[in-house]
Structures are given as C-alpha cells and as structure tokens.
Design a protein around this motif. Structure first.
Motif, short mmCIF file in Angstrom:
data_model
loop_
_atom_site.label_atom_id
_atom_site.label_comp_id
_atom_site.label_asym_id
_atom_site.label_seq_id
_atom_site.Cartn_x
_atom_site.Cartn_y
_atom_site.Cartn_z
N SER A 1 12.05 63.82 -28.09
CA SER A 1 13.26 63.93 -28.92
C SER A 1 14.26 62.82 -28.59
N THR A 2 14.40 62.47 -27.32
CA THR A 2 15.28 61.36 -26.94
C THR A 2 14.70 60.04 -27.44
N LEU A 3 13.38 59.90 -27.36
CA LEU A 3 12.72 58.69 -27.87
C LEU A 3 13.04 58.52 -29.35
N ARG A 4 12.85 59.58 -30.14
CA ARG A 4 13.12 59.51 -31.58
C ARG A 4 14.60 59.17 -31.84
N ALA A 5 15.51 59.83 -31.13
CA ALA A 5 16.94 59.57 -31.32
C ALA A 5 17.29 58.12 -31.01
N CYS A 6 16.74 57.58 -29.93
CA CYS A 6 17.00 56.17 -29.58
C CYS A 6 16.42 55.22 -30.61
N LEU A 7 15.22 55.52 -31.10
CA LEU A 7 14.61 54.67 -32.12
C LEU A 7 15.43 54.69 -33.41
N GLU A 8 15.90 55.88 -33.80
CA GLU A 8 16.70 55.98 -35.02
C GLU A 8 18.04 55.26 -34.86
#
Length: 129
Positions: A112-119
C-alpha cells in the motif's frame, strides 16, 4: 555511495509475506519431491535475505535502491514510461519500464505504501499506452 534521507523521502517498510509463503510452499513441495521443495525453499530464503537487506527509497526525483546503507541503483522518475503492480488481491510483482529498460521486482515491501508513493511520484507513468 550513501545518501542522507530528507524529510520528504519515503523508505518502504519490508513485507515478509512473499518470502515466507515461498518457503512454506517449498516445505509442502518437499513432501512430494524433496529436490523441487528444496529448490523452491532456497528461492524463498533468497527472497527473505533480499527483504532483510534491501530498502527502496522514494525521493523527490528518483527511486533509490539501497543494500543496507549503500545506494546500489537509482531510477529517475523522468525516465519512467509505465508502472504496474500485478495481482491486486495479493500484490506479488512490481513492474516498471524506463526509456531503455524494464524491471520486475517481487513485492518485498509494504504494497500500500509502494502504491501511494508511485501514485505521488510517478502518476504520469501509470496511464496505459
């Protein structure tokens, strides 16, 4: 080469789900075929070691990969063309393409942190071509 994180940098927390699942699958496979189980189990141990030693850091300009405190690779966001996290129910693989290369990484970090950082940092590269 080391770098001191700034207040805006985000280091991803490790996630042990995939390495432990692969080790578990290897143990189950060993009941039927010891060599196949050992091979899968060793791959799980390799993933576990990677989870323990690697860090992904999202900075203002690039994704940086660290082995302990040493930066081993940097991927500037300006070079990114597309990214994707495969299999939403249980994220297992992170893919991104740069101008000159493609990369596949197992999800060894908090998805979830990976996705948030990518977005946040790479929204322009998320749209399909």
């Amino acid at each position: 080469m080391t770098s001191t994180p700034t207040a805006t940098d985000t280091d991803l927390s490790p996630s042990y789900r995939i390495p432990l699942a692969v080790i578990g699958i290897g143990m189950l496979l060993a009941l039927a075929n010891i060599w196949l189980g050992a091979l899968v189990g060793l791959f799980g141990v390799f993933l576990l070691v990677q989870t323990l030693t690697l860090t992904l850091r999202f900075t203002d300009s690039a994704l940086e990969v660290y082995r302990r405190d040493t930066m081993i690779r940097q991927f500037p966001y300006a070079d990114w063309q597309h990214w994707e996290i495969f299999w939403s129910p249980v994220p297992v693989l992170f893919y991104f393409r740069e101008v000159n290369s493609i990369h596949f990484l197992p999800i060894l970090f908090d998805p979830s942190t990976l996705r948030a950082c990518l977005e946040t940092h790479c929204a322009m590269a998320q749209t399909p071509e």
